[in-house]
Design an enzyme around this catalytic site. Structure first.
Site, mmCIF file in Angstrom:
data_model
loop_
_atom_site.group_PDB
_atom_site.id
_atom_site.type_symbol
_atom_site.label_atom_id
_atom_site.label_comp_id
_atom_site.label_asym_id
_atom_site.label_seq_id
_atom_site.Cartn_x
_atom_site.Cartn_y
_atom_site.Cartn_z
ATOM 1 N N ARG A 103 -24.128 -108.078 -31.462
ATOM 2 C CA ARG A 103 -23.785 -106.619 -31.049
ATOM 3 C C ARG A 103 -24.977 -105.562 -31.083
ATOM 4 O O ARG A 103 -25.834 -105.808 -31.599
ATOM 5 C CB ARG A 103 -22.916 -105.850 -32.244
ATOM 6 C CG ARG A 103 -22.539 -104.573 -32.226
ATOM 7 C CD ARG A 103 -21.676 -104.080 -31.046
ATOM 8 N NE ARG A 103 -21.516 -102.633 -30.998
ATOM 9 C CZ ARG A 103 -20.718 -101.739 -31.811
ATOM 10 N NH1 ARG A 103 -19.740 -102.400 -32.555
ATOM 11 N NH2 ARG A 103 -20.400 -100.508 -31.661
ATOM 12 N N ARG A 112 -18.449 -104.642 -26.093
ATOM 13 C CA ARG A 112 -19.265 -105.207 -27.101
ATOM 14 C C ARG A 112 -18.722 -106.594 -27.591
ATOM 15 O O ARG A 112 -17.539 -106.962 -27.186
ATOM 16 C CB ARG A 112 -19.311 -104.166 -28.298
ATOM 17 C CG ARG A 112 -18.209 -104.149 -29.164
ATOM 18 C CD ARG A 112 -16.977 -103.181 -28.661
ATOM 19 N NE ARG A 112 -17.472 -101.833 -28.184
ATOM 20 C CZ ARG A 112 -17.597 -100.552 -29.063
ATOM 21 N NH1 ARG A 112 -17.131 -100.792 -30.158
ATOM 22 N NH2 ARG A 112 -18.053 -99.725 -28.636
ATOM 23 N N ASP A 115 -16.909 -105.734 -32.767
ATOM 24 C CA ASP A 115 -16.604 -104.232 -33.425
ATOM 25 C C ASP A 115 -15.992 -104.421 -34.855
ATOM 26 O O ASP A 115 -15.083 -104.947 -34.721
ATOM 27 C CB ASP A 115 -16.115 -103.400 -32.337
ATOM 28 C CG ASP A 115 -16.124 -101.765 -33.120
ATOM 29 O OD1 ASP A 115 -17.289 -101.413 -33.574
ATOM 30 O OD2 ASP A 115 -15.300 -101.120 -32.436
ATOM 31 N N ASP A 117 -14.781 -101.960 -37.753
ATOM 32 C CA ASP A 117 -14.594 -100.748 -38.062
ATOM 33 C C ASP A 117 -14.116 -100.779 -39.777
ATOM 34 O O ASP A 117 -13.094 -101.339 -39.863
ATOM 35 C CB ASP A 117 -13.678 -99.947 -37.323
ATOM 36 C CG ASP A 117 -14.480 -99.531 -36.039
ATOM 37 O OD1 ASP A 117 -15.919 -99.085 -36.198
ATOM 38 O OD2 ASP A 117 -13.698 -99.039 -34.947
#
Length: 203
Positions: A103, A112, A115, A117
């Site tokens: 990344r 990307r 990811d 989160d």
């Protein structure tokens, strides 16, 4: 490592707190391990080797890039973890795994390889209710150009995004947002049908 009668791990310095974490996973570029779905599988393994216990993982879903036209479709998923990580520690682990998967943080909401989160950690609200409200209600055009300088929990936009809520409903349908007072299932049902239909289960 021993355990007390309630199952909390004990160390020489006393009990080790375990946190319940909700994590969204996504990617739309190939990584060193292969296609996005292979990257997500590798990320889940790295979470385990980093010290997390994975309580549940969602199906994998195809979703359009966000914002529209920003690149290839994404593969998205969600996971419910338990780990001895407070929010800041968890964020550091997620960023390290993202870096391991190639990344590069070049463009906000850009393409990307991975990811990760942090959506929620227990019922913790960070940094405070008022700041959270400001970021939660930030207009879309302002979101593109502004990045918070501190961790905001729960994720301030999880209630707006079908690509987060559809997989999250697989692993934590009854998790209640500590500020909105609604479970994931209700947050998902409140989204437009068109948004929900765009999130398609990966066959």
């Amino acid at each position: 490592m021993s355990q007390d009668p309630e199952g909390m791990e004990l160390s020489s310095r006393g009990p080790i707190r375990k946190y319940s974490l909700l994590v969204a996973l996504g990617g739309n570029l190939a990584s060193s391990v292969g296609k996005p779905q292979e990257t997500l599988k590798s990320a889940l393994k790295l979470l385990q080797t980093s010290g997390a216990v994975i309580r549940a993982t969602s199906a994998f879903y195809h979703t359009p890039a966000f914002p529209a036209g920003a690149g290839p479709d994404y593969v998205n998923a969600a996971a419910w973890l338990e780990a001895p990580w407070d929010p800041q520690t968890a964020l550091g682990v997620l960023h390290r795994i993202e870096a391991q998967m190639g990344r590069e943080r070049v463009q906000r909401w850009g393409q990307r390889t991975l990811d990760l989160d942090l959506l929620a950690c227990d019922d913790i609200v960070l940094p405070d209710r008022q700041t959270h409200k400001i970021w939660r209600e930030l207009p879309l055009e302002a979101q593109i150009g502004r990045t918070p300088e501190q961790l905001i929990l729960p994720h301030p936009r999880l209630q707006d995004r079908a690509f987060v809520l559809v997989p999250l409903a697989d692993v934590a349908p009854n998790w209640v947002h500590p500020l909105l007072g609604k479970p994931v299932r209700a947050l998902l049902e409140a989204l437009p049908e068109r948004d929900r239909a765009e999130v398609r289960r990966l066959q």
